[in-house]
Design an enzyme around this catalytic site. Structure first.
Site, PDB file in Angstrom:
ATOM      1  N   GLU A 178      -1.562   6.268  24.216  1.00  0.00           N
ATOM      2  CA  GLU A 178      -0.366   6.808  23.541  1.00  0.00           C
ATOM      3  C   GLU A 178      -0.373   8.331  23.393  1.00  0.00           C
ATOM      4  OE1 GLU A 178      -0.046   4.547  19.900  1.00  0.00           O
ATOM      5  OE2 GLU A 178      -0.084   2.649  20.976  1.00  0.00           O
ATOM      6  N   ASN A 220      -3.103   3.908  28.646  1.00  0.00           N
ATOM      7  CA  ASN A 220      -2.360   2.806  28.029  1.00  0.00           C
ATOM      8  C   ASN A 220      -1.278   3.349  27.093  1.00  0.00           C
ATOM      9  OD1 ASN A 220      -2.278  -0.134  27.474  1.00  0.00           O
ATOM     10  ND2 ASN A 220      -2.932   0.424  25.408  1.00  0.00           N
ATOM     11  N   HIS A 256       5.378  -4.087  23.973  1.00  0.00           N
ATOM     12  CA  HIS A 256       5.847  -4.531  22.653  1.00  0.00           C
ATOM     13  C   HIS A 256       7.374  -4.618  22.717  1.00  0.00           C
ATOM     14  CE1 HIS A 256       1.906  -4.363  20.842  1.00  0.00           C
ATOM     15  NE2 HIS A 256       1.742  -3.132  21.299  1.00  0.00           N
ATOM     16  N   GLU A 284      -0.435  -5.498  25.871  1.00  0.00           N
ATOM     17  CA  GLU A 284      -0.249  -5.801  24.436  1.00  0.00           C
ATOM     18  C   GLU A 284       1.084  -6.511  24.219  1.00  0.00           C
ATOM     19  OE1 GLU A 284      -0.759  -2.360  21.910  1.00  0.00           O
ATOM     20  OE2 GLU A 284      -2.406  -1.567  23.118  1.00  0.00           O
ATOM     21  N   ASP A 286       4.134  -8.575  23.091  1.00  0.00           N
ATOM     22  CA  ASP A 286       4.712  -9.453  22.068  1.00  0.00           C
ATOM     23  C   ASP A 286       6.222  -9.265  22.105  1.00  0.00           C
ATOM     24  OD1 ASP A 286       4.730  -6.926  20.695  1.00  0.00           O
ATOM     25  OD2 ASP A 286       3.062  -7.507  19.413  1.00  0.00           O
TER      26      ASP A 286
HETATM   27  O1  G3I Z   1      -9.678  -3.190   7.585  1.00  0.00           O
HETATM   28  C1  G3I Z   1      -8.824  -2.688   6.555  1.00  0.00           C
HETATM   29  C2  G3I Z   1      -9.078  -3.413   5.275  1.00  0.00           C
HETATM   30  O2  G3I Z   1     -10.399  -3.134   4.844  1.00  0.00           O
HETATM   31  C3  G3I Z   1      -8.061  -2.948   4.246  1.00  0.00           C
HETATM   32  O3  G3I Z   1      -8.223  -3.688   3.081  1.00  0.00           O
HETATM   33  C4  G3I Z   1      -6.651  -3.142   4.762  1.00  0.00           C
HETATM   34  C5  G3I Z   1      -5.594  -2.613   3.786  1.00  0.00           C
HETATM   35  O4  G3I Z   1      -4.424  -2.241   4.447  1.00  0.00           O
HETATM   36  O5  G3I Z   1      -6.511  -2.451   5.971  1.00  0.00           O
HETATM   37  C6  G3I Z   1      -7.399  -2.900   6.968  1.00  0.00           C
HETATM   38  O6  G3I Z   1      -7.173  -2.136   8.127  1.00  0.00           O
HETATM   39  C7  G3I Z   1      -6.004  -2.449   8.854  1.00  0.00           C
HETATM   40  C8  G3I Z   1      -6.417  -2.799  10.278  1.00  0.00           C
HETATM   41  O7  G3I Z   1      -5.264  -3.007  11.077  1.00  0.00           O
HETATM   42  C9  G3I Z   1      -7.266  -4.053  10.348  1.00  0.00           C
HETATM   43  O8  G3I Z   1      -6.551  -5.139   9.859  1.00  0.00           O
HETATM   44  C10 G3I Z   1      -5.112  -1.230   8.871  1.00  0.00           C
HETATM   45  O9  G3I Z   1      -4.620  -0.978   7.565  1.00  0.00           O
HETATM   46  C11 G3I Z   1      -3.950  -1.447   9.809  1.00  0.00           C
HETATM   47  O10 G3I Z   1      -3.225  -0.231   9.934  1.00  0.00           O
HETATM   48  C12 G3I Z   1      -4.463  -1.851  11.179  1.00  0.00           C
HETATM   49  O11 G3I Z   1      -3.348  -2.106  12.012  1.00  0.00           O
HETATM   50  C13 G3I Z   1      -3.613  -2.130  13.400  1.00  0.00           C
HETATM   51  C14 G3I Z   1      -2.798  -1.027  14.084  1.00  0.00           C
HETATM   52  O12 G3I Z   1      -3.001  -1.106  15.501  1.00  0.00           O
HETATM   53  C15 G3I Z   1      -3.192   0.358  13.606  1.00  0.00           C
HETATM   54  O13 G3I Z   1      -2.398   1.319  14.229  1.00  0.00           O
HETATM   55  C16 G3I Z   1      -3.177  -3.480  13.943  1.00  0.00           C
HETATM   56  O14 G3I Z   1      -4.034  -4.493  13.404  1.00  0.00           O
HETATM   57  C17 G3I Z   1      -3.244  -3.495  15.463  1.00  0.00           C
HETATM   58  O15 G3I Z   1      -2.630  -4.661  15.953  1.00  0.00           O
HETATM   59  C18 G3I Z   1      -2.493  -2.301  16.024  1.00  0.00           C
HETATM   60  O16 G3I Z   1      -2.646  -2.309  17.421  1.00  0.00           O
HETATM   61  C19 G3I Z   1      -1.980  -1.257  18.136  1.00  0.00           C
HETATM   62  C20 G3I Z   1      -2.816  -0.954  19.348  1.00  0.00           C
HETATM   63  O17 G3I Z   1      -4.135  -0.637  18.970  1.00  0.00           O
HETATM   64  C21 G3I Z   1      -2.199   0.187  20.163  1.00  0.00           C
HETATM   65  N1  G3I Z   1      -0.821  -0.088  20.489  1.00  0.00           N
HETATM   66  C22 G3I Z   1       0.031  -0.471  19.383  1.00  0.00           C
HETATM   67  C23 G3I Z   1      -0.570  -1.645  18.601  1.00  0.00           C
HETATM   68  C24 G3I Z   1       0.345  -2.064  17.463  1.00  0.00           C
HETATM   69  O18 G3I Z   1       0.467  -1.051  16.512  1.00  0.00           O
END
Ligand code: G3I
Length: 389
Positions: A178, A220, A256, A284, A286
């Protein structure tokens, strides 16, 4: 595409979950399970991975490591249905080096071990990104208290250490994720600012290649599916990288998709990037749609929406099938409960974006993909499983 009856007889249906063999022979050839060597990894003949095997297309999934191992249904589906896995979060910098100088590889190592046990390939995700950086480095990806020289040294060490740690275990690395905005301009991240331009990208690919010369190295991004300023800018940029002999092997189209925006010009975009001499992958996928308010965030507001979603899933897969250089098709997870969508798009609410529902039961979208893969097996066009590896 030749339409042929699905004739399956060679694959049986036992899957190894962390070394424990589970038998599921509903669709297996009679006797195959008993005759197979004990170490063989077996999975249902009508699973997505088995159908993908027949045409040399890896079917992947993002994996949530909070569920893998502890959630039996989740673990079983991960092993049985997919021939490639991508860590949804645990290879991101924020998670591998939460404290400066101290690595935590444990969750990612666990996924790599699971993939080996279950004969899956791993997409490494992701080495260079502005999001999910450790807070000691940057809290927002655009600002930092560190100097440019420190940032340069840190990125080099990060890429080298991480690729070396997983050397030999990663099929495709998302080296850079990105780097462009929707208007086609380079994103003004800490990396862009430290280098005073996009030079960090070529450097990252070179460091990654030195650390693991056999891994396929990908750029990516999202919205590359739609012809427009961003897709055009990335196209021009990777063309330049190729001309400069930067070791880039492929481009990942995140995919996405959202039913409100129409289906993109995906096949043509995959093909034009492939024509640059690159592999391509859908990394990715969905397909979200408008859904009800909490707690029903995965119930579409329009009862007809699933038909549109089925069509989008089918067309996304067929675009990959139609482009010879498209080596993997990866949905971003498989159960609506674990999808990032409802938490991110909540005003208005969207969700219901994956192939399995909140109870981990396959949705109509799953069966559409399964059917498309089965029909595609009548027209072999690839070099066999893991083509390109
Ligand atoms: O692990 C912490 C946890 O300890 C805490 O309590 C909780 C509170 O919000 O957050 C947890 O972390 C989260 C993490 O996912 C694990 O679940 C983050 O807040 C959350 O922001 C994070 O989101 C991820 C996101 O990327 C971050 O930008 C999504 O799971 C994940 O699916 C998403 O994936 C991205 C790809 O990497 C790149 N392309 C876009 C895609 C969708 O955004």
């Amino acid at each position: 595409m030749v339409r042929s009856a699905l004739s399956i007889g060679v694959l049986s249906a036992t899957v190894l979950l962390g070394g424990v063999a589970l038998t599921n022979s509903a669709s297996a050839e009679p006797g195959a399970a008993a005759a197979a060597p004990s170490k063989a990894v077996r999975y249902p003949a009508d699973s997505l991975r088995a159908l993908g095997d027949r045409i040399g297309l890896r079917i992947g999934t993002a994996v949530n490591m909070d569920e893998l191992g502890s959630n039996t249904d989740y673990t079983k589906i991960t092993a049985e249905q997919f021939s490639s896995v991508t860590p949804e979060n645990v290879m991101k910098w924020q998670l591998v080096e939460p404290t400066r100088g101290t690595y935590d590889w444990a969750p990612a190592d666990r996924l790599v071990a699971f993939a080996k046990t279950n004969k899956q390939l791993v997409r490494g995700h992701t080495l260079v990104w502005h999001s999910q950086l450790p807070t000691w480095l940057s809290s927002d990806g655009y600002t930092t208290t560190l100097s440019n020289d420190e940032l340069k040294a840190l990125l080099k060490k990060h890429v080298q250490d991480q690729v070396k740690h997983f050397k030999g275990d990663i099929w495709q690395w998302d080296v850079v994720n990105e780097a462009f905005d929707d208007d086609g301009k380079p994103r003004q991240t800490v990396w862009y600012k430290a280098w005073g331009g996009l030079g960090y990208i070529a450097d990252a690919f070179r460091w990654a290649h030195e650390a693991d010369p056999k891994a396929l190295l990908f750029y990516n991004d999202y919205n590359l599916e739609f012809t427009g300023p961003k897709s055009n800018a990335v196209y021009d940029f990777v063309k330049t990288l190729k001309a400069q002999r930067v070791p880039i092997d492929g481009v990942g189209f995140q995919g996405h998709l959202d039913t409100q925006y129409g289906f993109p010009d995906l096949q043509n975009n995959l093909q034009r990037f492939a024509d640059l001499g690159l592999k391509v992958a859908e990394t990715e996928v969905d397909v979200r749609t408008f859904t009800q308010a909490a707690p029903n965030v995965n119930t579409p507001t329009d009862p007809l929406a699933p038909y549109a979603q089925e069509s989008y899933w089918s067309r996304a897969l067929k675009a990959c099938l139609a482009v010879r250089e498209c080596i993997s098709f990866t949905p971003w997870g498989f159960g609506d409960t674990y999808s990032w969508i409802p938490g991110w798009f909540d005003n208005p609410q969207e969700g219901a974006a994956l192939l399995y529902d909140a109870d981990l039961k396959p949705k109509s979208q799953y069966y559409v993909i399964q059917q498309d893969l089965a029909l595609a097996a009548g027209a072999p066009r690839r070099n066999g499983p893991g083509a390109g590896h």
